[in-house]
Scaffold this active site. Structure first.
Site, PDB file in Angstrom:
ATOM      1  N   GLY A  32       0.834  -1.199   0.000  1.00  0.00           N
ATOM      2  CA  GLY A  32       0.000   0.000   0.000  1.00  0.00           C
ATOM      3  C   GLY A  32       0.865   1.244   0.000  1.00  0.00           C
ATOM      4  N   CYS A  33       0.352   2.297   0.567  1.00  0.00           N
ATOM      5  CA  CYS A  33       1.089   3.562   0.634  1.00  0.00           C
ATOM      6  C   CYS A  33       2.375   3.364   1.424  1.00  0.00           C
ATOM      7  CB  CYS A  33       0.211   4.628   1.298  1.00  0.00           C
ATOM      8  SG  CYS A  33       1.060   6.203   1.517  1.00  0.00           S
ATOM      9  N   PHE A  34       3.485   3.814   0.870  1.00  0.00           N
ATOM     10  CA  PHE A  34       4.763   3.597   1.550  1.00  0.00           C
ATOM     11  C   PHE A  34       4.861   4.331   2.878  1.00  0.00           C
ATOM     12  CE2 PHE A  34       6.642   6.232  -2.219  1.00  0.00           C
ATOM     13  CZ  PHE A  34       6.043   7.409  -1.798  1.00  0.00           C
ATOM     14  N   TRP A  35       4.061   5.340   3.101  1.00  0.00           N
ATOM     15  CA  TRP A  35       4.096   6.063   4.381  1.00  0.00           C
ATOM     16  C   TRP A  35       3.761   5.131   5.549  1.00  0.00           C
ATOM     17  CZ3 TRP A  35       0.410  10.547   2.676  1.00  0.00           C
ATOM     18  CH2 TRP A  35       1.061  11.373   1.758  1.00  0.00           C
ATOM     19  N   CYS A  36       2.856   4.161   5.306  1.00  0.00           N
ATOM     20  CA  CYS A  36       2.416   3.262   6.385  1.00  0.00           C
ATOM     21  C   CYS A  36       3.528   2.323   6.822  1.00  0.00           C
ATOM     22  CB  CYS A  36       1.206   2.455   5.923  1.00  0.00           C
ATOM     23  SG  CYS A  36      -0.253   3.467   5.555  1.00  0.00           S
TER      24      CYS A  36
END
Length: 174
Positions: free
Chosen positions: A9-13
């Site tokens: 998913g989003c790399f921020w997570c």
């Protein structure tokens, strides 16, 4: 030191969780798996590059076993959904593991088998050879630490961090 390149998913997570993990020495957000050279965030978000948002997680195996790093990966996203994580939809959010060596490929495949018992649906995580890795722009590096009050961090990342604390507290820094 060992480095795994993982997309969930989003790399921020994933970045937020691994930044807090004992034994992890570096987390670099980036893009890989596509056909466009030197993509930027907007290129990847278009869904037309073939790239996935990923993190390159470098860790010390004397501090944290590779199996724990991989089990955390499967706990922090839903590996049973194809090309989406929650509201983030598109091939750039696919569940993916990019290997550099045969040893890594075997570790990844074993992690999928080990974690399948935790999910009622089949895991669809792709395991592919790592092509070129492109580092994401500076704004995406250590995003949660820089912008913890941002809406996405509050609504999406905080629950993942809470889950990590619940199941992996002995492996996380305060």
């Amino acid at each position: 030191m060992k480095t795994f390149v993982l997309g969930g998913g989003c790399f921020w997570c994933l970045d937020a969780v691994y930044q807090k993990t004992k034994g992890v020495t570096s987390v670099v957000s980036g893009y890989t798996g596509g056909h466009v050279r030197n993509p930027d965030y907007y290129d990847v978000c278009s869904g037309m590059t073939g790239h996935a948002e990923v993190v390159a997680v470098t860790f010390d195996e004397d501090t944290i076993p590779a199996d724990i790093v991989l089990d955390m990966f499967f706990a922090m996203h839903d590996p049973t959904t194809l090309n989406r994580q929650g509201y983030d939809v598109g091939t750039q959010y696919r569940s993916s593991m990019f290997y550099s060596t045969t040893e890594e490929k075997i570790l990844f495949e074993e992690a999928i088998l080990r974690n399948q018992e935790l999910w009622s649906k089949p895991i669809v995580t792709e395991v592919v050879r790592l092509p070129e890795f492109y580092e994401a722009e500076a704004v995406h590096q250590n995003y949660y630490a820089k912008y913890p009050g941002q809406g996405y961090c509050q609504v999406i990342i905080n629950p993942k961090l809470a889950k990590a604390r619940k199941y992996y507290s002995s492996w996380l820094r305060a």
